[in-house]
Design an enzyme around this catalytic site. Sequence first.
Site, PDB file in Angstrom:
ATOM      1  N   SER B 141     -47.498 -32.074   8.862  1.00  0.00           N
ATOM      2  CA  SER B 141     -46.781 -32.622   7.708  1.00  0.00           C
ATOM      3  C   SER B 141     -45.345 -32.080   7.711  1.00  0.00           C
ATOM      4  O   SER B 141     -44.675 -32.193   8.737  1.00  0.00           O
ATOM      5  CB  SER B 141     -47.542 -32.264   6.429  1.00  0.00           C
ATOM      6  OG  SER B 141     -47.179 -33.105   5.369  1.00  0.00           O
ATOM      7  N   ASP B 309     -54.754 -41.585   7.255  1.00  0.00           N
ATOM      8  CA  ASP B 309     -53.568 -41.037   6.582  1.00  0.00           C
ATOM      9  C   ASP B 309     -52.701 -42.182   6.050  1.00  0.00           C
ATOM     10  O   ASP B 309     -52.207 -42.996   6.821  1.00  0.00           O
ATOM     11  CB  ASP B 309     -52.784 -40.189   7.595  1.00  0.00           C
ATOM     12  CG  ASP B 309     -51.681 -39.348   6.952  1.00  0.00           C
ATOM     13  OD1 ASP B 309     -51.267 -39.661   5.821  1.00  0.00           O
ATOM     14  OD2 ASP B 309     -51.248 -38.370   7.594  1.00  0.00           O
ATOM     15  N   HIS B 339     -54.532 -37.669   4.991  1.00  0.00           N
ATOM     16  CA  HIS B 339     -53.495 -36.753   5.481  1.00  0.00           C
ATOM     17  C   HIS B 339     -53.955 -35.294   5.609  1.00  0.00           C
ATOM     18  O   HIS B 339     -53.695 -34.630   6.608  1.00  0.00           O
ATOM     19  CB  HIS B 339     -52.302 -36.844   4.530  1.00  0.00           C
ATOM     20  CG  HIS B 339     -51.124 -36.015   4.948  1.00  0.00           C
ATOM     21  ND1 HIS B 339     -50.411 -36.262   6.097  1.00  0.00           N
ATOM     22  CD2 HIS B 339     -50.545 -34.931   4.370  1.00  0.00           C
ATOM     23  CE1 HIS B 339     -49.427 -35.376   6.211  1.00  0.00           C
ATOM     24  NE2 HIS B 339     -49.484 -34.566   5.175  1.00  0.00           N
TER      25      HIS B 339
END
Lengths: 378, 378
Positions: B141, B309, B339
């Site tokens: 991320s 995601d 995610h």
Amino acid sequence: MLAPEGQLATVAIGDVVTEAGEVIADTRIAYRRWGALQGDPNGVNNVILVEHALTGDSDAADWWSEAIGPGKALDTDEWCVICTNALGSCYGSTGPASEHPDGGVWGSRFPAITIRDMVHAEHAFLDRLGIGRVHAVIGGSMGGARTLEWTLLYPEQADYALVLAVSARASAWQIGIQTAQITSITQDPAWQGGDYHGTGQSPDAGLAAARRIAHLTYRGELEIDERFGTSAQTGENPLGPFRQDDQRFAVQSYLEHQGKKLTERFDAACYVTLTEALNRHDIGRGRGGLNKALASSTVPTMIVGVDTDILYPYHQQEHISRNLGNLLAMSKLSSPVGHDAFLVEARQMDRILRNFIKLTHEIPPAREIASRYGDYAI
Amino acid sequence: MLAPEGQLATVAIGDVVTEAGEVIADTRIAYRRWGALQGDPNGVNNVILVEHALTGDSDAADWWSEAIGPGKALDTDEWCVICTNALGSCYGSTGPASEHPDGGVWGSRFPAITIRDMVHAEHAFLDRLGIGRVHAVIGGSMGGARTLEWTLLYPEQADYALVLAVSARASAWQIGIQTAQITSITQDPAWQGGDYHGTGQSPDAGLAAARRIAHLTYRGELEIDERFGTSAQTGENPLGPFRQDDQRFAVQSYLEHQGKKLTERFDAACYVTLTEALNRHDIGRGRGGLNKALASSTVPTMIVGVDTDILYPYHQQEHISRNLGNLLAMSKLSSPVGHDAFLVEARQMDRILRNFIKLTHEIPPAREIASRYGDYAI
């Protein structure tokens, strides 16, 4: 007796009692109509009922202009298309922004309603028009939820159904993102507990913020990215030394425009009411659960979804189709646009709608099968 | 010289000049370290730099407890794992909630930063520790964005990279949903233009609302629905005659809990600063565009994504892998979680991390290929 072609008209349906037991007194349902009614209003006829989405209105020939009209898939030379404004909305039907019979605006006195309440109100509306049966009910998103409920609440009065881009019940994710929108409105100081009408203030900032979030669930990330990517809004620099609200990426400007546009045409309390109805959408409630409810459906129903829909992902339409008691057909819209594809992918929708109409000519409605084979077949 | 095993320590790195030209004076970077540094700090060594996500901290052995430790995939008997707190955060590194050298808190004086600024600060931090090269940089991320930037800003100082659940630039959808979060904080009256520190008020309501939205992008709708569906929160009735904030679906209670938890551990201005850095994430900026930047990468890099995601859809990792100049490997996490799968799908992540470590033993780093074959090979 029906309203003039394409003209907004309103029908008084008296009191509506909500699923939770509250009374909405002196309810009115607004509608528009295109094409002449032919056949028996209480038997085989040419009425197609079109159900709009969350912030839609009864002007289906406008928001679905490529689908409805002479020579189009929903050919108004052949079909009598009727579109009502949903109970709880602000386009002529009774909702929280309407006048209360005791004076003032309904505001916080307007109760929570459900998709079923909307369908009951619409059924009462048709009854007042003397229409006891329709050839088909068609709707997407919130309109799809209403269409599904039609097939379960009044299966004898809808010969066929076309359900687009919706699920059999709200998912937890939907409830979450929808509640974020409701909260953004109700936490706006101008909300005033829902009684802002007539105060000179309205929770426009909250409504715009809600719409910006909602829009990101209506439009696929592929389509939004193809249009805007990381481009700066013309004349602005979103990469400056400090973050500034007026130095934006193009997509921010676009979303702000979407939010502002909605505040100019829609009422915040109605938005809360209709969004809450979507939170409560569950065709399984009181019917022994979701799959039992789906299995009990007798109306031949076509199910359509969008491959890139993140609000109502395609597996939700697959779930309906697997469990539905009388599946007519299943189709998938392939599009980068996401949820809104059923409104904007005109070419694909044309095929789907024409296919649906064709199937309704070829496959007998449930009651004809029943009369031929007895209860056994259904 | 390094901090004691697992202990929070801070390193002063002097002034940081941001990409947009502002100075962050007297910057400090906080970090933790596990395992002993072995090898040449400026040559071949056993340092693995782990990069945390948006609201993470330097305690990687806590938030990635199943990945880091003796005998685990990132085996601290073998590797010296270092994790910094990102510039702009509130877990020891300098950010808007830190004290300003001229007195008071940085607040609105803290400039907008980019992912590159974070990487430059981290590079300066390693330099102060006397570490001029690391075996690998690993992150997911926002940590993945930093890892990607590492491979382009300091390719000579990172032998390998593992990039998880991120894109090569912010997508318009991400900018949209992230801006919704920023706005929900900055429109909280307690925000006070970003200078709320020390006023006795803080925009907790806005931060909680931001987190509720964010959480719905971190967690897949399948997982959230499996857990909550349309269940009512215990003792509450979300189907009553009127909508009430304290009569909730279980998922609302869950999201409110997530929001509240964040306000107890994170600063709103830091959240805005880091989220804005994600809005500005674009490895193509100043490098001739996205694909040219990716093609120029020489560091052997493994790319990992999650099939469900919606924040960083898998096609974004496929895009990186197609265009990357030195792709080491590609893996997909299969999970209903969305995610966050890179943080919670421990079994799959264990395989991926062990595979990555194995590949770094088998495949020579870019500079060895270069020295063997000359520039031609890279």
